[in-house]
Design an enzyme around this catalytic site. Structure first.
Site, PDB file in Angstrom:
ATOM      1  N   HIS A 143       0.800  -1.226   0.000  1.00  0.00           N
ATOM      2  CA  HIS A 143       0.000   0.000   0.000  1.00  0.00           C
ATOM      3  C   HIS A 143       0.830   1.272   0.000  1.00  0.00           C
ATOM      4  CE1 HIS A 143       1.014  -0.131   4.250  1.00  0.00           C
ATOM      5  NE2 HIS A 143       0.663   1.140   4.312  1.00  0.00           N
TER       6      HIS A 143
HETATM    7  C1  UD1 Z   1      -2.273   5.566   5.805  1.00  0.00           C
HETATM    8  C2  UD1 Z   1      -0.980   6.078   6.431  1.00  0.00           C
HETATM    9  C3  UD1 Z   1       0.103   5.023   6.281  1.00  0.00           C
HETATM   10  C4  UD1 Z   1      -0.341   3.689   6.831  1.00  0.00           C
HETATM   11  C5  UD1 Z   1      -1.641   3.291   6.145  1.00  0.00           C
HETATM   12  C6  UD1 Z   1      -2.157   1.982   6.656  1.00  0.00           C
HETATM   13  C7  UD1 Z   1      -0.534   8.483   6.318  1.00  0.00           C
HETATM   14  C8  UD1 Z   1       0.309   9.505   5.689  1.00  0.00           C
HETATM   15  N1  UD1 Z   1      -0.486   7.248   5.769  1.00  0.00           N
HETATM   16  O1  UD1 Z   1      -2.061   5.435   4.415  1.00  0.00           O
HETATM   17  O2  UD1 Z   1       1.252   5.440   7.007  1.00  0.00           O
HETATM   18  O3  UD1 Z   1       0.657   2.726   6.604  1.00  0.00           O
HETATM   19  O4  UD1 Z   1      -2.605   4.330   6.404  1.00  0.00           O
HETATM   20  O5  UD1 Z   1      -3.311   1.618   5.974  1.00  0.00           O
HETATM   21  O6  UD1 Z   1      -1.224   8.770   7.279  1.00  0.00           O
HETATM   22  N2  UD1 Z   1      -9.526   4.693   2.013  1.00  0.00           N
HETATM   23  C9  UD1 Z   1     -10.700   4.010   1.945  1.00  0.00           C
HETATM   24  N3  UD1 Z   1     -11.208   3.498   3.104  1.00  0.00           N
HETATM   25  C10 UD1 Z   1     -10.571   3.625   4.287  1.00  0.00           C
HETATM   26  C11 UD1 Z   1      -9.355   4.303   4.337  1.00  0.00           C
HETATM   27  C12 UD1 Z   1      -8.845   4.841   3.189  1.00  0.00           C
HETATM   28  O7  UD1 Z   1     -11.313   3.868   0.902  1.00  0.00           O
HETATM   29  O8  UD1 Z   1     -11.095   3.157   5.314  1.00  0.00           O
HETATM   30  C13 UD1 Z   1      -8.989   5.305   0.801  1.00  0.00           C
HETATM   31  C14 UD1 Z   1      -8.892   6.820   0.984  1.00  0.00           C
HETATM   32  O9  UD1 Z   1     -10.091   7.436   0.625  1.00  0.00           O
HETATM   33  C15 UD1 Z   1      -7.752   7.184   0.082  1.00  0.00           C
HETATM   34  C16 UD1 Z   1      -6.869   5.958   0.145  1.00  0.00           C
HETATM   35  O10 UD1 Z   1      -7.658   4.873   0.606  1.00  0.00           O
HETATM   36  O11 UD1 Z   1      -8.197   7.367  -1.231  1.00  0.00           O
HETATM   37  C17 UD1 Z   1      -5.661   6.176   1.014  1.00  0.00           C
HETATM   38  O12 UD1 Z   1      -6.058   6.456   2.361  1.00  0.00           O
HETATM   39  P1  UD1 Z   1      -5.176   7.422   3.303  1.00  0.00           P
HETATM   40  O13 UD1 Z   1      -5.699   7.402   4.687  1.00  0.00           O
HETATM   41  O14 UD1 Z   1      -5.014   8.738   2.620  1.00  0.00           O
HETATM   42  O15 UD1 Z   1      -3.751   6.788   3.286  1.00  0.00           O
HETATM   43  P2  UD1 Z   1      -3.277   5.276   3.412  1.00  0.00           P
HETATM   44  O16 UD1 Z   1      -2.704   4.833   2.123  1.00  0.00           O
HETATM   45  O17 UD1 Z   1      -4.338   4.412   4.011  1.00  0.00           O
END
Ligand code: UD1
Length: 370
Positions: free
Chosen positions: A206
């Site tokens: 991820h």
């Molecule tokens: C975040 C953390 C990362 C951690 C990871 C674990 C930061 C900078 N990054 O990254 O350190 O390793 O979490 O998962 O804080 N999304 C969903 N559903 C959810 C959560 C996220 O659909 O429940 C989507 C969001 O809308 C976004 C993408 O996934 O488009 C990324 O989510 P985001 O929280 O921005 O960062 P992560 O990649 O999850």
């Protein structure tokens, strides 16, 4: 009168660290934990399921952090935590890990002169292209009490000029959670559900640097496709990764089985029965070391060097050739590893002791921020 400590949880890897801490704080009674969920992760599979699996009490506050750019997400959490800090007037705020919720809540609290404790302090990848590295540096710079998981964290903080009295090496809260739940996870039927019978591997990916560009993702999948000729790989995909797979039309090689994100107990069950784990996660490098399972980390660096020095982890890089080289070496000579010091399931107790010492001692009178 017990003092309030706000415990912040925002994203999936936070929940395993908050769970044992909240339990230990409640048992101890010196502080009252107030749980704030920032809503950085919001899908049931990424959040609610973890609260249920880990028996974390319902959050006292559930915010709805925006997704989107780092600035928007961080700013949104900053804005929404501030009124809670003002209302609750806690003795302190505890933040864990290195996600955007960590730095945002630490910053909001420090500006209000509320003491900040950072769990998992001092880890450094020395790669500032990683958003998490910026979050770690910024959080440690403003935190008052730094709770450290491994010796490298203490060394890094000392090298940055942090005085020794601000830090305590307490061990790894995530491993408390693993030990607490290993037997319970045996009740999960995930292996039967996905059909994992013979030797198999587990994949998670991820990191933005690995998955946001379809070409890089294809490069990694090409290597995984080779591994999957020898044993099936089960790949519970993060929403970020799933989005890229879908939008860029990236095909999965044969033998790689895409799964929905798994809850904690299901994932632990799947991982603990695997022959190898290939991942770019931080926490999974630690969990595989605790379980004695070989782990190939699909990155150029790690902020958790003890998993390589003592544990079962190998840095495999993120190129097809480097991954396949690491795979060949691991097959020929799998690392057995040993458990790093203080990864014994008692880190939460030591964390509460450190908090007591800090709040009952000099730390309570003088702001430690030098
Ligand atoms: C975040 C953390 C990362 C951690 C990871 C674990 C930061 C900078 N990054 O990254 O350190 O390793 O979490 O998962 O804080 N999304 C969903 N559903 C959810 C959560 C996220 O659909 O429940 C989507 C969001 O809308 C976004 C993408 O996934 O488009 C990324 O989510 P985001 O929280 O921005 O960062 P992560 O990649 O999850």
């Amino acid at each position: 009168m017990p003092e309030k400590l706000i415990c912040v949880a925002g994203a999936r890897p936070n929940f395993m660290k908050i769970a044992p801490l909240v339990r230990a704080l409640r048992a101890d009674g010196r502080f009252v934990p107030v749980v704030v969920h920032t809503g950085q992760h919001y899908d049931d599979a990424m959040s609610g399921q973890f609260f249920r699996d880990l028996e974390i009490p319902e959050p006292d506050y559930s915010l709805r952090a925006e997704s989107g750019s780092h600035a928007r997400q961080t700013a949104d959490i900053l804005r929404s935590i501030e009124p809670i800090l003002l209302d609750e007037a806690p003795a302190g705020v505890i933040v864990v890990g290195d996600v955007n919720s960590t730095v945002a809540c630490a910053l909001a609290a420090a500006k209000l002169q509320i003491r900040v404790t950072h769990v998992e302090a001092g880890l450094r990848s020395f790669d500032r292209r990683m958003p998490e590295e910026i979050n770690r540096l910024a959080t440690d710079a403003i935190a008052d009490l730094l709770l450290v998981t491994e010796e490298s964290g203490r060394r890094n903080l000392l090298a940055e000029g942090v005085p020794e009295q601000r830090m305590r090496v307490v061990g790894n809260l995530m491993i408390d959670t693993l030990r607490h739940n290993l037997a319970r996870s045996a009740q999960s039927d995930v292996r039967e559900r996905v059909g994992a019978t013979g030797p198999y591997g587990v994949v998670t990916l991820h990191r933005p640097s690995n998955v946001d560009g379809p070409e890089q993702l294809r490069e990694i999948l090409a290597a995984l496709g080779e591994v999957a000729r020898e044993m099936p790989l089960y790949f519970p995909a993060h929403p970020r990764t799933r989005g890229v797979l879908r939008n860029a039309g990236v095909e999965l090689p044969a033998g790689i089985h895409l799964l929905e994100p798994l809850g904690y107990l299901d994932f632990l069950r799947l991982m603990s029965g695997s022959a190898i784990v290939l991942t770019d996660s931080g926490g999974i490098q630690e969990e595989t070391t605790a379980l004695g399972i070989p782990c190939l980390t699909l990155r150029e660096n790690t902020e958790r060097p003890v998993t390589i020095e003592l544990g079962t982890n190998t840095l495999a890089g993120a190129r097809r050739d480097s991954i396949l080289r690491a795979w060949a070496e691991t097959k020929a000579n799998p690392k057995k590893g040993r458990i790093p010091p203080l990864w014994d399931g008692q880190a939460a107790l030591r964390s509460v002791e450190a908090l007591r010492e800090y709040y009952d001692g000099a730390g309570a009178q003088t702001p430690a921020r030098a």
